[in-house]
Motif scaffolding. Sequence first.
Motif, mmCIF file in Angstrom:
data_model
loop_
_atom_site.group_PDB
_atom_site.id
_atom_site.type_symbol
_atom_site.label_atom_id
_atom_site.label_comp_id
_atom_site.label_asym_id
_atom_site.label_seq_id
_atom_site.Cartn_x
_atom_site.Cartn_y
_atom_site.Cartn_z
ATOM 1 N N ASP A 1 41.423 50.913 37.719
ATOM 2 C CA ASP A 1 40.683 51.129 36.475
ATOM 3 C C ASP A 1 39.877 49.886 36.118
ATOM 4 O OD1 ASP A 1 39.875 52.514 34.108
ATOM 5 O OD2 ASP A 1 41.391 51.407 32.979
ATOM 6 N N LEU B 1 37.731 54.342 38.807
ATOM 7 C CA LEU B 1 38.144 55.641 38.266
ATOM 8 C C LEU B 1 37.003 56.266 37.467
ATOM 9 C CD1 LEU B 1 41.742 54.684 37.082
ATOM 10 C CD2 LEU B 1 41.051 55.766 39.224
ATOM 11 N N ASP C 1 47.021 51.768 39.713
ATOM 12 C CA ASP C 1 46.150 52.557 38.846
ATOM 13 C C ASP C 1 45.429 51.650 37.845
ATOM 14 O OD1 ASP C 1 47.066 54.777 40.197
ATOM 15 O OD2 ASP C 1 48.429 55.421 38.578
#
Length: 103
Positions: A62, A67, A58
């Motif tokens: 990012d 994202l 994640d």
Amino acid sequence: MNKDNKQQIARIRTMEQRMNRAAAAVKRLSVALDKWESAQEDITALGEYYGSDLWRQDFADDEAGLLPADLKRGVLSEDGLWNLLVDVREIDILLKVTAKKKK
């Protein structure tokens, strides 16, 4: 009213104020402890997530701009999540120390 009576009344007023402050503090702490207890599942999940392969993916996504721009991502802030987990540990220690003092 004699001198002893004045001292007695002053003492009772002082103790009444102390009781009122203590009762208010107990009520606030009780509410806070209820909230603390209900947050334990979230705290555990955050501790497991932080530093996991999922968190790293994640974080990398990012950093790569993959994202949505409007996605809240405080959980991907290394310092933010780390500081929260450190605060949790410090509170756990404080609660244990306080409990031992009361025995």
